[in-house]
Design a protein around this motif. Structure first.
Motif, short mmCIF file in Angstrom:
data_model
loop_
_atom_site.label_atom_id
_atom_site.label_comp_id
_atom_site.label_asym_id
_atom_site.label_seq_id
_atom_site.Cartn_x
_atom_site.Cartn_y
_atom_site.Cartn_z
N LEU A 129 0.86 -1.18 0.00
CA LEU A 129 0.00 0.00 0.00
C LEU A 129 0.90 1.24 0.00
O LEU A 129 1.61 1.49 0.97
N GLU A 138 1.42 -5.57 2.76
CA GLU A 138 0.09 -6.16 2.99
C GLU A 138 0.03 -6.91 4.31
O GLU A 138 -1.04 -7.03 4.91
N LEU A 185 -1.56 -5.15 7.32
CA LEU A 185 -2.99 -4.81 7.28
C LEU A 185 -3.81 -6.05 7.57
O LEU A 185 -3.59 -7.10 6.97
N GLU A 239 -7.62 -7.41 7.49
CA GLU A 239 -8.97 -7.13 7.00
C GLU A 239 -9.93 -8.19 7.52
O GLU A 239 -9.62 -9.37 7.53
N LEU A 272 -10.85 -2.68 8.50
CA LEU A 272 -9.41 -2.69 8.26
C LEU A 272 -8.71 -2.29 9.54
O LEU A 272 -9.01 -1.25 10.13
N ARG A 313 -13.50 -2.35 0.34
CA ARG A 313 -12.10 -2.64 0.66
C ARG A 313 -11.20 -1.51 0.16
O ARG A 313 -10.32 -1.03 0.89
N ASP A 314 -11.42 -1.06 -1.07
CA ASP A 314 -10.65 0.06 -1.61
C ASP A 314 -10.90 1.34 -0.82
O ASP A 314 -9.97 2.12 -0.58
N ARG A 333 -8.94 1.28 2.45
CA ARG A 333 -7.51 1.49 2.21
C ARG A 333 -7.23 2.96 1.86
O ARG A 333 -6.24 3.52 2.32
#
Length: 140
Positions: A2, A12, A15, A17, A39, A85-86, A89
């Motif tokens: 990210l 990743e 993070l 989720e 998240l 999800r996007d 983030r």
């Protein structure tokens, strides 16, 4: 990976989720799918963050930041999991970008003469208004 800025990116693996059922639009479909995203990012224990950025993030008064230094972002704005999800983030990136640059120091200044005079004139006006209230008229 990210990407936060040219010099900072989060792997990743840092993070976490979790997907859960979201309320809101979607009809019966919303009861069967886990489209909301939670998240989690461990600010206090992240090796990717520079110490200054970590300190500024932990110093923020943010209700999404737990006592253990975990940043929790919930995204349930959209009906499908990928967009949520996007969204989560992107919000994490915006929060971290907000503390990348240190805040500017406040330069102490003195009040101008005009502002002092305006303040005193306002106080005198207020005093005159209150003075008119205190005297009772004589009825004889």
């Amino acid at each position: 990976m990210l990407t936060i800025s040219r010099t900072l990116s989060l792997p990743e693996s840092e993070l976490v989720e979790r997907f859960l059922r979201a309320d809101g639009p979607g009809g019966q479909h919303v009861n069967r799918t886990e489209s909301a995203v939670e998240l989690r990012f461990d600010v206090a224990g992240s090796p990717s963050l520079p110490d200054e950025v970590r300190a500024r993030l932990l110093a923020r008064r943010d209700r999404r930041l737990t006592a253990e230094g975990m940043l929790v972002i919930q995204a349930r704005r959209f009906r499908d999991q990928g967009r949520n999800r996007d969204d989560a983030r992107e919000r994490l990136v915006e929060i971290i970008r907000g503390v990348l640059t240190p805040p500017k120091k406040r330069v102490a200044t003195k009040p101008t003469r005009a502002s002092k005079e305006r303040r005193l004139a306002g106080k005198q006006q207020r005093g005159r208004i209150k003075q008119t209230r205190s005297h009772k008229p004589d009825f004889e």
